[in-house]
Design a protein around this motif. Structure first.
Motif, PDB file in Angstrom:
ATOM      1  N   ALA A 153       2.093   9.267  -6.013  1.00  0.00           N
ATOM      2  CA  ALA A 153       2.588  10.604  -5.677  1.00  0.00           C
ATOM      3  C   ALA A 153       3.840  10.982  -6.472  1.00  0.00           C
ATOM      4  O   ALA A 153       4.416  12.044  -6.254  1.00  0.00           O
ATOM      5  N   GLY A 154       4.254  10.089  -7.376  1.00  0.00           N
ATOM      6  CA  GLY A 154       5.434  10.374  -8.196  1.00  0.00           C
ATOM      7  C   GLY A 154       6.753  10.156  -7.482  1.00  0.00           C
ATOM      8  O   GLY A 154       7.765  10.747  -7.840  1.00  0.00           O
ATOM      9  N   LEU A 155       6.743   9.291  -6.487  1.00  0.00           N
ATOM     10  CA  LEU A 155       7.946   8.992  -5.710  1.00  0.00           C
ATOM     11  C   LEU A 155       8.423   7.576  -5.966  1.00  0.00           C
ATOM     12  O   LEU A 155       7.630   6.708  -6.307  1.00  0.00           O
TER      13      LEU A 155
ATOM     14  N   LEU B  95       0.827  -1.194   0.000  1.00  0.00           N
ATOM     15  CA  LEU B  95       0.000   0.000   0.000  1.00  0.00           C
ATOM     16  C   LEU B  95       0.869   1.255   0.000  1.00  0.00           C
ATOM     17  O   LEU B  95       0.596   2.222  -0.719  1.00  0.00           O
ATOM     18  N   VAL B  96       1.940   1.238   0.773  1.00  0.00           N
ATOM     19  CA  VAL B  96       2.882   2.359   0.800  1.00  0.00           C
ATOM     20  C   VAL B  96       3.558   2.506  -0.565  1.00  0.00           C
ATOM     21  O   VAL B  96       3.693   3.618  -1.080  1.00  0.00           O
ATOM     22  N   ALA B  97       3.937   1.391  -1.177  1.00  0.00           N
ATOM     23  CA  ALA B  97       4.592   1.434  -2.491  1.00  0.00           C
ATOM     24  C   ALA B  97       3.670   2.029  -3.554  1.00  0.00           C
ATOM     25  O   ALA B  97       4.092   2.854  -4.368  1.00  0.00           O
ATOM     26  N   VAL B  98       2.398   1.635  -3.539  1.00  0.00           N
ATOM     27  CA  VAL B  98       1.434   2.165  -4.505  1.00  0.00           C
ATOM     28  C   VAL B  98       1.216   3.657  -4.266  1.00  0.00           C
ATOM     29  O   VAL B  98       1.168   4.452  -5.215  1.00  0.00           O
TER      30      VAL B  98
ATOM     31  N   VAL C 104       6.329  17.392   0.246  1.00  0.00           N
ATOM     32  CA  VAL C 104       4.902  17.488  -0.072  1.00  0.00           C
ATOM     33  C   VAL C 104       4.408  16.203  -0.727  1.00  0.00           C
ATOM     34  O   VAL C 104       3.310  15.727  -0.418  1.00  0.00           O
ATOM     35  N   SER C 105       5.205  15.602  -1.588  1.00  0.00           N
ATOM     36  CA  SER C 105       4.814  14.340  -2.225  1.00  0.00           C
ATOM     37  C   SER C 105       4.672  13.225  -1.194  1.00  0.00           C
ATOM     38  O   SER C 105       3.758  12.400  -1.280  1.00  0.00           O
ATOM     39  N   VAL C 106       5.557  13.211  -0.220  1.00  0.00           N
ATOM     40  CA  VAL C 106       5.464  12.225   0.862  1.00  0.00           C
ATOM     41  C   VAL C 106       4.185  12.460   1.664  1.00  0.00           C
ATOM     42  O   VAL C 106       3.470  11.508   2.008  1.00  0.00           O
ATOM     43  N   ALA C 107       3.864  13.712   1.949  1.00  0.00           N
ATOM     44  CA  ALA C 107       2.633  14.029   2.674  1.00  0.00           C
ATOM     45  C   ALA C 107       1.413  13.590   1.877  1.00  0.00           C
ATOM     46  O   ALA C 107       0.469  13.025   2.445  1.00  0.00           O
ATOM     47  N   LYS C 108       1.414  13.827   0.562  1.00  0.00           N
ATOM     48  CA  LYS C 108       0.293  13.399  -0.277  1.00  0.00           C
ATOM     49  C   LYS C 108       0.120  11.886  -0.237  1.00  0.00           C
ATOM     50  O   LYS C 108      -1.001  11.382  -0.173  1.00  0.00           O
ATOM     51  N   ALA C 109       1.224  11.152  -0.267  1.00  0.00           N
ATOM     52  CA  ALA C 109       1.157   9.691  -0.203  1.00  0.00           C
ATOM     53  C   ALA C 109       0.591   9.235   1.146  1.00  0.00           C
ATOM     54  O   ALA C 109      -0.268   8.344   1.200  1.00  0.00           O
ATOM     55  N   ALA C 110       1.039   9.846   2.232  1.00  0.00           N
ATOM     56  CA  ALA C 110       0.537   9.490   3.560  1.00  0.00           C
ATOM     57  C   ALA C 110      -0.954   9.815   3.679  1.00  0.00           C
ATOM     58  O   ALA C 110      -1.733   9.018   4.215  1.00  0.00           O
ATOM     59  N   ILE C 111      -1.362  10.958   3.146  1.00  0.00           N
ATOM     60  CA  ILE C 111      -2.772  11.349   3.183  1.00  0.00           C
ATOM     61  C   ILE C 111      -3.618  10.366   2.391  1.00  0.00           C
ATOM     62  O   ILE C 111      -4.709   9.973   2.827  1.00  0.00           O
TER      63      ILE C 111
END
Length: 106
Positions: free
Chosen positions: A30-32, A22-25, A44-51
């Motif tokens: 998020a483009g990471l 789920l984290v990988a997806v 910000v991309s990390v925050a978007k993924a966590a959200i």
């Protein structure tokens, strides 16, 4: 110190524990790169993924597996999403998950 994006996302999700896939997806969405190095440039991309992951936990509300079950406090998940969004300048998401009542004039 070298830390990878997926570890930072897991830290942002604490105390919630989710599947590594789920984290990988969420990273891909998020483009990471999940195994890529974390830096302030991708904060910000990390925050978007966590959200994105926390939003999925809201829908889930609880889960059971192998004789144990976990319930999620939806209001606290919404507070966590709001805080992450606000701290990272994602005002549209922060507004969506703001639990404070608002008055709108028509």
């Amino acid at each position: 110190m070298y830390i990878i994006a997926s570890e930072v996302i897991s830290a942002r999700l604490y105390p919630y524990d989710v599947d590594d896939n789920l984290v990988a997806v969420a990273c891909m969405d998020a483009g990471l790169s999940a195994d890529g190095e974390y830096s302030s440039a991708n904060k910000v991309s990390v925050a978007k993924a966590a959200i994105d992951i926390l939003k999925q936990l809201i829908v889930l509300a609880s889960e059971g597996n192998g004789g144990y079950s976990i319930g999620y406090n939806v209001e606290e998940l919404r507070r966590r999403i709001h805080a992450l969004a606000k701290d990272n300048g994602l005002t549209d998401i922060a507004d969506e998950f703001n639990l404070q009542p608002t008055v709108k004039f028509l």
